[in-house]
Motif scaffolding. Sequence first.
Motif: not given
Length: 484
Positions: A61-66, A68-74, A118-121, A166-174
């Motif tokens: 349920a976390s906001p997409a922008h949260v 997305a920001a984490a993935l951008d940082l990585v 993450a922003r558009r899924f 494996k990690v990035a898609p999972a985190l993007a989808a929550g």
Amino acid sequence: MTVTTAPHAFWLAGREATGEETFEVTSPWDGRSVGSASVPTEAQVEEAVAASVAVGPAFAASPAHVRAAALDLVSRRLQERAEEFARLICAENGKPVKWARGEVGRAVAVFRIAAEEARRFNGGEAQRLDTEPTGAGRLALTRRFPRGTVLGIAPFNFPLNLCAHKVAPALAAGVPIILKPAPATPLSALLLGELLAETDLPAGSWSVLPVPNDRMPALVQDERLPVISFTGSDRVGYAIRASVPHKRCTLELGGNGAAVVLADYAAEDRLDWAAGRIAVFSNYQGGQSCIGVQRVVADAAVYDRLVPKVVAAVEALATGDPADEATDVGPMISEDAAQRVESWVDEAVRAGAQVLTGGKREGTSYAPTVLADVPDDVTLAREEAFGPVLTVRRAADESAAFAAVNDSKYGLQAGVFTSDLQAAFRAHRALEVGGVIIGDVPTYRADQMPYGGVKRSGEGREGVRFAMEDYTYERVMVLTGLDL
């Protein structure tokens, strides 16, 4: 690469932790210690799994922008530390440093693409139901929701980028993920954990646990981990599938990639291009790539001119120390791996194959090798070599070439060198593979495109958005009493 004396901690629910045991990671090139990693205890693995389950609803349920920001940082931090990661990959994997830099660059892109997805899924899809009388005043809204925690099992050959996939898609989808890196190459994944720890992702949404392979079955069987994303051999992948038939499994397995060169590609410059690409991408990671070129199938009209060019291009590749900027081909991951390739080549030669170049082993290194006249029934012709070995064969025409590609239990990707658009569409229709690359080798992969195979090459698809779909499922809501 500076060797770290203290064991590398692992990442338990987003925080550093150490266990009671450690294991050494050594260089495939010279056997020196690259570092050591701490091994999670059974209790620590249980804590990581429990934490992932506990955080699941809130993370979904976390906001997409949260996210997305984490993935951008990585992505940004990977770019900033790119050389450090490349040198570590080179040291623990034996991958030539120039290829290791390319791997890091791809991982940078994977996290950036995941941030975008993450922003558009999960924007939802509306469907009118009043196309039938019983649906009057009703509207269906479909969204995707996590299946549950993902168990990501990564291989040694891309110790950073295949972890990223494996990690990035999972985190993007929550979706929470527990990552198990390959025992031979865990350090890149543990260093990636440092970057994930700099984000605001919730505790429990990710863990990196370098558990030994003999403890993997317990994780696979854990009912709290309903999704398994595995990259590795077809033998292990299908054993996983058989043991948990009720789970969602994405299996990215082996291949024996074929490069087809058709008759219309007869111009000298085109054959030079094809030969160069084939030579590089049959050997670029010691041949340890599931979409590396293992087979060349050339139309009889170009075969006699192409093969000497391929041999010359293979012989021009620089072999040796992977830390040397000039090295094209480094060692294999272990001496056992090199001995296996040696035995397969020797078997083929005894059966009548002709060695055009190479065919020699020294420790963990196997010389880039080209073989002709390989009988169809030897191991090298039927299995995935996963080493710097290339076979060449003549085909009477296009149909015969495509039939030769399909005469395999694998079906990951194929490359077709042609300038004929109609031939390209015929290849796309005829070849029993997950991807057809026109004008290049089967080794080409863009990290955003769907990637996966058929037959014994696996099931499901990677590529960021496609992995996100595998990790989630559609749930429909019907709204009633609407004035549409």
